[in-house]
Design an enzyme around this catalytic site. Structure first.
Site, short mmCIF file in Angstrom:
data_model
loop_
_atom_site.label_atom_id
_atom_site.label_comp_id
_atom_site.label_asym_id
_atom_site.label_seq_id
_atom_site.Cartn_x
_atom_site.Cartn_y
_atom_site.Cartn_z
N TRP A 102 0.85 -1.19 0.00
CA TRP A 102 0.00 0.00 0.00
C TRP A 102 0.88 1.25 0.00
CZ3 TRP A 102 -3.59 -1.74 4.63
CH2 TRP A 102 -4.33 -2.87 4.24
N ASN A 140 1.35 -1.68 -10.21
CA ASN A 140 -0.06 -1.68 -10.60
C ASN A 140 -0.89 -0.63 -9.88
OD1 ASN A 140 -2.59 -2.95 -11.74
ND2 ASN A 140 -2.97 -3.26 -9.55
N HIS A 141 -0.61 -0.38 -8.60
CA HIS A 141 -1.50 0.47 -7.80
C HIS A 141 -0.74 1.17 -6.70
CE1 HIS A 141 -1.59 -3.58 -5.82
NE2 HIS A 141 -1.36 -2.83 -4.75
N ASP A 198 -5.89 2.36 -8.99
CA ASP A 198 -5.27 1.63 -10.10
C ASP A 198 -4.57 2.59 -11.06
OD1 ASP A 198 -5.24 -1.22 -11.16
OD2 ASP A 198 -5.80 -0.10 -12.95
N ASP A 229 4.36 -7.79 -8.31
CA ASP A 229 3.03 -8.01 -7.75
C ASP A 229 1.96 -7.70 -8.80
OD1 ASP A 229 1.36 -8.40 -5.24
OD2 ASP A 229 0.68 -6.41 -5.86
N HIS A 233 -2.60 -7.52 -13.88
CA HIS A 233 -3.49 -6.37 -13.80
C HIS A 233 -2.99 -5.18 -14.62
CE1 HIS A 233 -6.19 -7.92 -10.58
NE2 HIS A 233 -5.13 -8.68 -10.33
N GLU A 253 3.73 -12.10 -10.83
CA GLU A 253 2.61 -12.78 -10.19
C GLU A 253 1.43 -12.78 -11.17
OE1 GLU A 253 -0.24 -12.51 -6.22
OE2 GLU A 253 0.38 -10.67 -7.27
N ARG A 370 0.89 -14.81 8.24
CA ARG A 370 2.05 -13.93 8.19
C ARG A 370 2.64 -13.78 9.59
NH1 ARG A 370 -0.92 -9.45 4.21
NH2 ARG A 370 -1.08 -10.84 2.40
#
Length: 488
Positions: A102, A140-141, A198, A229, A233, A253, A370
């Site tokens: 993030w 991607n984001h 995105d 990652d 997308h 991925e 995790r």
């Protein structure tokens, strides 16, 4: 847009990249770790991290302090979390970006993991031990907007991008929509995954910034590879130049399941390699869901048809986004060992997720899978010893494993035996899902050929077996351990 690379200013020196190619990576075994969850340093906490939704305190110095541990285990590459700044923003679901996916500012490092000098030292210390460093990247984001998370219906700031650097304008992003159908490729590429803003890679400014950014990462820190990652997308025409600017091996991925082999394989036309989700799902079906071993064999046949190079796919039995294998297998250690053997000696680059060596079970949520690896570094489980032994054996037959073509010898509902040959040497790998019943079980194979008669040694046990007129008895012990035979 002015490009300010904060870490470039801070770091004392630039590390020379080894620019490793797929021909080098296919010989490696990767240990995937979440930087926040691996180690806090020389003096780790004596108790596990309890709040798995937020920061636990792992650092680059922590990874450095455990390189001897990784060498003992036998891996020769690490995959670490995304390194860029994820804000301390905690979502309404009480969760932070400890994992690194993030981002708020791609030009700053995550200070909780350490400084630029710490990251530089990690790469140097790894290289001194012949350990390669793969870094997770997310083109991607970006991360969540203010007061937002994946429950997008509750967000009030979906058109405000001022939090992000350098992508702070609406035109840097695709128009607002949410992914609802992962079979709709247009939606996958242009809509939000879990409401994460995105990026629009058709925007020339976005594309050029990302290319420049990845090039600077390699030049500054000398990373040996990148795990990409959410690669599926982003439209495919973005990737060839991204890989060129990265200047080293990339592994994407592409998370289609075992029914979408051709789809997953198509991404190897635009990047070096991809994570092998078809093998992951096939192993899961066979070992934890009751599917016959023929299901795995048939999927491998499909992969041989479509993948450009199976040797450059990343094979794994679990990761940070999946339930732990041992959990889904209901703590069946025989199945765990057989699944691990298949990724260690089959085709592909084996990836071991941190905690597997300590029999972590995790749970159903992402965060529960995790766990912190501390305080377990001094423990040596039977699984740790099996992995350690397997990776020693892998190195002893490495050229055969990597360069030999895998051919099927035998398959039925419970057993799968494959053969690899290279430079007049042969290995046979046998795996099984049969329940242990307290006695040995023998499978007779006839793929050896009369001209190859001779002696084979089970490298796991030291036992030897003679061929008879082109036939060989492959003996599985009462524990149903995998079998690795080598011609003598």
């Amino acid at each position: 847009m002015e490009k300010i690379f904060f870490w470039y200013i801070l770091t004392c020196l630039v590390v020379v990249s080894r620019c490793e190619s797929g021909d080098q990576w296919k010989y490696k075994v990767i240990y995937q770790l979440l930087t926040d969850r691996f180690s806090q340093g020389v003096l780790d906490s004596a108790t596990e991290c309890k709040d798995l939704k937020n920061w636990c305190g792992g650092t680059y110095q922590g990874v450095i302090s455990k390189l001897e541990y990784l060498q003992e285990l036998g891996v020769d590459a690490i995959w670490i979390s995304p390194i860029v700044l994820n804000g301390d923003l905690t979502t309404s679901n009480n969760q932070s970006g400890y994992h690194g996916y993030w981002a708020t500012d791609i030009y700053q490092l995550q200070p909780r993991f350490g400084s630029a000098d710490d990251l530089t030292e990690l790469v140097q210390e790894c290289h001194a031990r012949n350990i390669s460093v793969m870094v997770d990247v997310v083109p991607n984001h970006m991360g969540y907007q203010k007061d937002c998370d994946w429950e997008w219906e509750n967000c009030e700031n979906l058109d405000d991008f001022s939090l992000f650097v350098p992508f702070n304008k609406p035109e840097h992003y695709h128009s607002l929509c949410q992914i609802s159908d992962d079979l709709n490729q247009d939606e996958m590429e242009k809509c939000r995954l879990a409401n994460l803003p995105d990026l629009n890679q058709d925007n020339t400014e976005v594309r050029e910034i990302l290319y420049d950014w990845i090039s600077t990462l390699t030049d500054t820190f000398g990373f040996d590879g990148y795990r990409i990652d959410t690669a599926r997308h982003i439209q495919k025409d973005f990737w060839p130049e991204f890989q060129k600017f990265a200047g080293t091996f990339v592994l994407g991925e592409v998370a289609g399941d075992e029914t979408r082999v051709e789809y997953d394989a198509s991404y190897q036309e635009v990047m070096d390699g991809v994570l092998n989700f078809p093998t992951y799902y096939s192993l899961k079906r066979v070992f934890t869901e009751g599917f016959p071993m023929t299901y795995l064999k048939e999927n491998i046949d499909e992969q041989r048809k479509y993948f450009k190079n199976l040797k450059l796919t990343g094979t794994f039995i679990d990761n940070h986004d999946t339930m732990r294998f041992l959990n889904t297998a209901k703590m069946d250690f025989s199945k765990l060992r057989n699944a691990l053997a298949f990724i260690f000696f089959g085709d592909g680059i084996p990836i071991l997720y941190a905690g597997t060596e300590h029999d972590f079970l995790g749970g159903e949520s992402f965060d529960s899978n995790r766990d912190s690896i501390w305080p377990h570094f001094e423990e040596r489980t039977e699984t740790f010893e099996f992995i350690k032994q397997s990776l020693v054996l892998r190195k002893s037959v490495l050229d055969i494993v990597v360069e030999g073509e895998m051919a099927d010898c035998f398959v039925d509902d419970n057993f799968y035996i494959v053969k690899k040959q290279f430079n007049n040497e042969t290995i046979l790998l046998g795996i099984t899902k049969m329940e242990p019943i307290g006695e040995e079980y023998t499978v007779t194979i006839s793929c050896i050929g009369k001209a190859e008669k001779g002696t084979f040694t089970n490298l796991y046990t030291g036992q030897t077996y003679e061929t008879d007129n082109g036939h060989l008895n492959v003996v599985f012990n009462s524990l149903r351990d995998p079998v690795l035979l080598k011609s003598v």
